[in-house]
Design a protein around this motif. Structure first.
Motif, PDB file in Angstrom:
ATOM      1  N   ARG A 128      63.237 131.505 -30.774  1.00 48.37           N
ATOM      2  CA  ARG A 128      64.454 131.829 -31.536  1.00 48.37           C
ATOM      3  C   ARG A 128      64.181 133.084 -32.350  1.00 48.37           C
ATOM      4  O   ARG A 128      63.207 133.162 -33.087  1.00 48.37           O
ATOM      5  N   GLY A 129      65.040 134.044 -32.181  1.00 48.71           N
ATOM      6  CA  GLY A 129      64.935 135.260 -32.977  1.00 48.71           C
ATOM      7  C   GLY A 129      64.242 136.394 -32.261  1.00 48.71           C
ATOM      8  O   GLY A 129      63.320 136.194 -31.473  1.00 48.71           O
ATOM      9  N   VAL A 130      64.708 137.576 -32.576  1.00 47.68           N
ATOM     10  CA  VAL A 130      64.191 138.795 -31.957  1.00 47.68           C
ATOM     11  C   VAL A 130      62.754 139.074 -32.394  1.00 47.68           C
ATOM     12  O   VAL A 130      61.925 139.495 -31.593  1.00 47.68           O
ATOM     13  N   ALA A 131      62.438 138.805 -33.655  1.00 51.47           N
ATOM     14  CA  ALA A 131      61.093 139.089 -34.165  1.00 51.47           C
ATOM     15  C   ALA A 131      60.040 138.282 -33.404  1.00 51.47           C
ATOM     16  O   ALA A 131      58.986 138.818 -33.034  1.00 51.47           O
ATOM     17  N   ALA A 132      60.316 137.003 -33.157  1.00 54.36           N
ATOM     18  CA  ALA A 132      59.372 136.166 -32.420  1.00 54.36           C
ATOM     19  C   ALA A 132      59.221 136.647 -30.985  1.00 54.36           C
ATOM     20  O   ALA A 132      58.113 136.654 -30.431  1.00 54.36           O
ATOM     21  N   GLN A 133      60.312 137.066 -30.380  1.00 52.38           N
ATOM     22  CA  GLN A 133      60.251 137.584 -29.011  1.00 52.38           C
ATOM     23  C   GLN A 133      59.436 138.860 -28.944  1.00 52.38           C
ATOM     24  O   GLN A 133      58.629 139.056 -28.039  1.00 52.38           O
ATOM     25  N   ARG A 134      59.632 139.725 -29.922  1.00 51.33           N
ATOM     26  CA  ARG A 134      58.845 140.969 -29.955  1.00 51.33           C
ATOM     27  C   ARG A 134      57.365 140.672 -30.166  1.00 51.33           C
ATOM     28  O   ARG A 134      56.505 141.274 -29.533  1.00 51.33           O
ATOM     29  N   PHE A 135      57.084 139.761 -31.098  1.00 53.64           N
ATOM     30  CA  PHE A 135      55.691 139.372 -31.328  1.00 53.64           C
ATOM     31  C   PHE A 135      55.058 138.888 -30.033  1.00 53.64           C
ATOM     32  O   PHE A 135      53.949 139.297 -29.684  1.00 53.64           O
ATOM     33  N   ASN A 136      55.745 138.006 -29.316  1.00 50.83           N
ATOM     34  CA  ASN A 136      55.205 137.479 -28.066  1.00 50.83           C
ATOM     35  C   ASN A 136      54.961 138.586 -27.049  1.00 50.83           C
ATOM     36  O   ASN A 136      53.985 138.545 -26.301  1.00 50.83           O
ATOM     37  N   GLY A 137      55.828 139.567 -27.010  1.00 53.40           N
ATOM     38  CA  GLY A 137      55.626 140.696 -26.097  1.00 53.40           C
ATOM     39  C   GLY A 137      54.376 141.479 -26.439  1.00 53.40           C
ATOM     40  O   GLY A 137      53.560 141.806 -25.562  1.00 53.40           O
ATOM     41  N   HIS A 138      54.190 141.796 -27.719  1.00 54.29           N
ATOM     42  CA  HIS A 138      52.988 142.521 -28.149  1.00 54.29           C
ATOM     43  C   HIS A 138      51.735 141.677 -27.911  1.00 54.29           C
ATOM     44  O   HIS A 138      50.718 142.180 -27.431  1.00 54.29           O
ATOM     45  N   HIS A 139      51.829 140.404 -28.236  1.00 58.44           N
ATOM     46  CA  HIS A 139      50.710 139.476 -28.038  1.00 58.44           C
ATOM     47  C   HIS A 139      50.322 139.436 -26.563  1.00 58.44           C
ATOM     48  O   HIS A 139      49.144 139.518 -26.211  1.00 58.44           O
ATOM     49  N   SER A 140      51.302 139.313 -25.703  1.00 61.48           N
ATOM     50  CA  SER A 140      51.050 139.237 -24.259  1.00 61.48           C
ATOM     51  C   SER A 140      50.388 140.512 -23.738  1.00 61.48           C
ATOM     52  O   SER A 140      49.465 140.451 -22.927  1.00 61.48           O
ATOM     53  N   ARG A 141      50.872 141.676 -24.190  1.00 63.58           N
ATOM     54  CA  ARG A 141      50.268 142.940 -23.743  1.00 63.58           C
ATOM     55  C   ARG A 141      48.797 143.018 -24.143  1.00 63.58           C
ATOM     56  O   ARG A 141      47.953 143.463 -23.381  1.00 63.58           O
ATOM     57  N   ALA A 142      48.494 142.581 -25.353  1.00 62.74           N
ATOM     58  CA  ALA A 142      47.105 142.656 -25.823  1.00 62.74           C
ATOM     59  C   ALA A 142      46.228 141.609 -25.140  1.00 62.74           C
ATOM     60  O   ALA A 142      45.104 141.898 -24.744  1.00 62.74           O
ATOM     61  N   ARG A 143      46.740 140.395 -24.982  1.00 60.02           N
ATOM     62  CA  ARG A 143      45.941 139.306 -24.431  1.00 60.02           C
ATOM     63  C   ARG A 143      45.762 139.414 -22.923  1.00 60.02           C
ATOM     64  O   ARG A 143      44.839 138.836 -22.352  1.00 60.02           O
ATOM     65  N   SER A 144      46.594 140.182 -22.269  1.00 59.25           N
ATOM     66  CA  SER A 144      46.504 140.273 -20.808  1.00 59.25           C
ATOM     67  C   SER A 144      45.167 140.852 -20.340  1.00 59.25           C
ATOM     68  O   SER A 144      44.796 140.693 -19.179  1.00 59.25           O
ATOM     69  N   ILE A 145      44.411 141.479 -21.236  1.00 59.72           N
ATOM     70  CA  ILE A 145      43.109 142.027 -20.848  1.00 59.72           C
ATOM     71  C   ILE A 145      42.169 140.941 -20.352  1.00 59.72           C
ATOM     72  O   ILE A 145      41.387 141.165 -19.432  1.00 59.72           O
ATOM     73  N   ILE A 146      42.255 139.742 -20.906  1.00 56.21           N
ATOM     74  CA  ILE A 146      41.373 138.662 -20.446  1.00 56.21           C
ATOM     75  C   ILE A 146      41.727 138.264 -19.026  1.00 56.21           C
ATOM     76  O   ILE A 146      40.854 137.982 -18.214  1.00 56.21           O
ATOM     77  N   GLU A 147      43.012 138.274 -18.696  1.00 59.86           N
ATOM     78  CA  GLU A 147      43.440 137.970 -17.321  1.00 59.86           C
ATOM     79  C   GLU A 147      42.924 139.049 -16.360  1.00 59.86           C
ATOM     80  O   GLU A 147      42.448 138.745 -15.262  1.00 59.86           O
ATOM     81  N   ARG A 148      43.010 140.310 -16.783  1.00 58.61           N
ATOM     82  CA  ARG A 148      42.501 141.404 -15.945  1.00 58.61           C
ATOM     83  C   ARG A 148      40.988 141.313 -15.786  1.00 58.61           C
ATOM     84  O   ARG A 148      40.443 141.605 -14.727  1.00 58.61           O
ATOM     85  N   ALA A 149      40.288 140.897 -16.849  1.00 53.57           N
ATOM     86  CA  ALA A 149      38.827 140.758 -16.769  1.00 53.57           C
ATOM     87  C   ALA A 149      38.445 139.721 -15.714  1.00 53.57           C
ATOM     88  O   ALA A 149      37.530 139.947 -14.911  1.00 53.57           O
ATOM     89  N   PHE A 150      39.161 138.581 -15.693  1.00 56.01           N
ATOM     90  CA  PHE A 150      38.901 137.575 -14.661  1.00 56.01           C
ATOM     91  C   PHE A 150      39.249 138.111 -13.287  1.00 56.01           C
ATOM     92  O   PHE A 150      38.540 137.853 -12.316  1.00 56.01           O
ATOM     93  N   GLY A 151      40.329 138.853 -13.188  1.00 56.99           N
ATOM     94  CA  GLY A 151      40.711 139.441 -11.902  1.00 56.99           C
ATOM     95  C   GLY A 151      39.652 140.397 -11.375  1.00 56.99           C
ATOM     96  O   GLY A 151      39.306 140.382 -10.196  1.00 56.99           O
ATOM     97  N   MET A 152      39.104 141.232 -12.272  1.00 56.38           N
ATOM     98  CA  MET A 152      38.044 142.169 -11.864  1.00 56.38           C
ATOM     99  C   MET A 152      36.797 141.416 -11.417  1.00 56.38           C
ATOM    100  O   MET A 152      36.171 141.777 -10.427  1.00 56.38           O
ATOM    101  N   MET A 153      36.458 140.363 -12.138  1.00 57.40           N
ATOM    102  CA  MET A 153      35.274 139.583 -11.787  1.00 57.40           C
ATOM    103  C   MET A 153      35.466 138.908 -10.427  1.00 57.40           C
ATOM    104  O   MET A 153      34.570 138.926  -9.582  1.00 57.40           O
TER     105      MET A 153
END
Length: 174
Positions: A128-153
């Protein structure tokens, strides 16, 4: 190649990797190292609110930095065990060794925590709310590095991940 030879090679390589683990996989040692990681996560998230992110966690307990390098691992639990349970038993959590004022980015499988180990998770759905959606977007962009690290491995060591290795259960934690 005979199975006994493969068995010997796998064990020898594993022992060598375990011997150098602390040289290759380690938490930031200096304030400058930590600052570089934090700047990297703020850049990945594209938001300054993430300038205290010091790692991203996933995969039953692997923490990586902003470049996908593993900085902490904790093994020995089956993959079926919930991420939060593995975390609660890890030295990183029990000893609360992460630098004060910094946090680790985690997915929804982990609890959002302040103590003893600060973990920041996305807002739960429905958002609920634009601020939470934006936070989740920023969070996802930053956290996606762990997914890429597993993909590279998995790409680099494809043969290991595509074949079932038959090893004694006592050897598996190594």
């Amino acid at each position: 190649m005979p199975r006994t030879t493969v068995h010997r090679i796998v064990h020898r390589v594993t022992e060598e990797v375990v011997d150098i683990r602390d040289v290759v996989i380690y938490l930031p040692k200096t304030p400058e190292d930590l600052e570089a990681i934090c700047r990297g996560f703020a850049g990945l998230a594209r938001h300054r609110a993430f300038n205290k992110a010091g790692g991203a966690i996933d995969g039953c307990h692997v923490v990586c930095d902003h470049q996908g390098r593993f900085i902490d691992t904790y093994v020995g639990w089956p993959g079926s065990v919930h991420d939060a349970r593995v975390l609660r038993h890890s030295p990183l959590y029990k000893e609360s060794v992460y630098p004060p004022g910094h946090f680790i980015l985690a997915d929804g499988g982990y609890p959002c925590l302040q103590q003893p180990l600060p973990l920041i998770t996305p807002y739960k759905r429905p958002i609920r709310g634009v601020a939470a959606q934006r936070f989740n977007g920023h969070h996802s962009r930053a956290r996606s590095i762990i997914e890429r690290a597993f993909g590279m491995m998995k790409t680099r060591f494809r043969a290991i991940f595509l074949q079932a290795l038959e090893v004694n259960h006592t050897f598996v934690p190594q």
